[in-house]
Design a protein around this motif. Sequence first.
Motif, PDB file in Angstrom:
ATOM      1  N   LEU A  79       0.833  -1.198   0.000  1.00 55.59           N
ATOM      2  CA  LEU A  79       0.000   0.000   0.000  1.00 55.59           C
ATOM      3  C   LEU A  79       0.872   1.254   0.000  1.00 55.59           C
ATOM      4  O   LEU A  79       1.636   1.475   0.943  1.00 55.59           O
ATOM      5  N   VAL A 124      -5.608   2.032  -0.630  1.00 59.69           N
ATOM      6  CA  VAL A 124      -5.764   1.253  -1.858  1.00 59.69           C
ATOM      7  C   VAL A 124      -6.727   1.951  -2.812  1.00 59.69           C
ATOM      8  O   VAL A 124      -6.512   1.968  -4.036  1.00 59.69           O
ATOM      9  N   TYR A 164     -12.982  -1.233  -3.954  1.00 66.94           N
ATOM     10  CA  TYR A 164     -11.889  -1.531  -3.026  1.00 66.94           C
ATOM     11  C   TYR A 164     -12.445  -2.251  -1.809  1.00 66.94           C
ATOM     12  O   TYR A 164     -13.631  -2.142  -1.477  1.00 66.94           O
TER      13      TYR A 164
END
Length: 269
Positions: free
Chosen positions: A44, A64, A171
Motif C-alpha cells: 500500500l 488502496v 476496493y
Amino acid sequence: MSAARELNAWIEGIGVLGPGLDDWPRTAAVLRGESSYVPARCALPVPSALPAAERRRTGAAVRVALAVATAACEAAQRAPSSLATVFAASGGDGDNCHTICEVLATSERFISPTRFHNSVHNAPAGYWSIAAQAMPPSTSLAVYDASFAAGLLEAVVQLQASGQPRLLVAYDAGYPAPLHEKRPILDAFGLALVLAPVRTEHAIARIGVALGGDAAHRCDKPALEEVRQSNPAARGLPLLAAIARASNGSVILDYLAPPQLIVRCEPAA
C-alpha cells in the motif's frame, strides 16, 4: 435490464492494486500468461497527494482506493478533479472498525472524532475529494460480495444518464481478529476504471452491461481465483482478464445471483 437493453461505455484507464498485483501493466501480463503470478502482501503506497495531517489518518481501505483511482486517471489522461465518482466497497476501514469496537467494549466509550469520521462508508470518497481537489458528485455504495458489479452498473447508468465520464473505484481491505473470522477478507484489493460515453484516443475497450447469466466466471489460475474469492473488489478480475487478452465476448460477474451481471467486452483496437 435484459441483453436487449444493454448499457455501453468505453474504458479509458485502469488502476489495480492487490496481493502480488502492483499495477495494471504487470497485472495484465499475469492475466495474459506472459508473467507468473507470485503471491505477496498488497503493497500500500502512502497517499502523497493528501496533506500530512490527513495522510497520517488513512488506513488500508483509503490507501488502496486512492492508489488505484490515481492510476486510472493517469492512464486515461484525465484530470482527477474533473470526474464524478462511484466508490464501491463491501465494508470500510477494518482496523478502524476493530479499534472502535474495542473502545465501545470499555466503560468509558470515548470515540475520537478522527476514529468516527474514518468509520463512515464514504470516507475514501472524502479523502479522494481532498487529494484530487475534486468537486463533482460522488456516490458510495455497498452490496456485500456483489459490490464491484453493483458499482460498475451504477457508474454505467450514471454515465448513460449524464453523458459524462465516470470514475469507478472498487476496493476492500481486511479486518483483524476476531472480526476476520466472521468476514475473512485476506488482503486489500482495489480496482478503478475511467469510463467514457464515447470512444476517445485513450479507449482500451468497449463494454456493455446487462443483467442475466448463471454462474460467475472464475480465474483460470488457482492462485488468482483465491484472490478473486477472498476480496469483493477482486470479483472484477475476470473482466480485467478479458481486457488484458483483448477478448471479444462476454464475462459474467458475481452480482445478486440471480441476476448476475453480464459484461460484453470488445477491444478498442
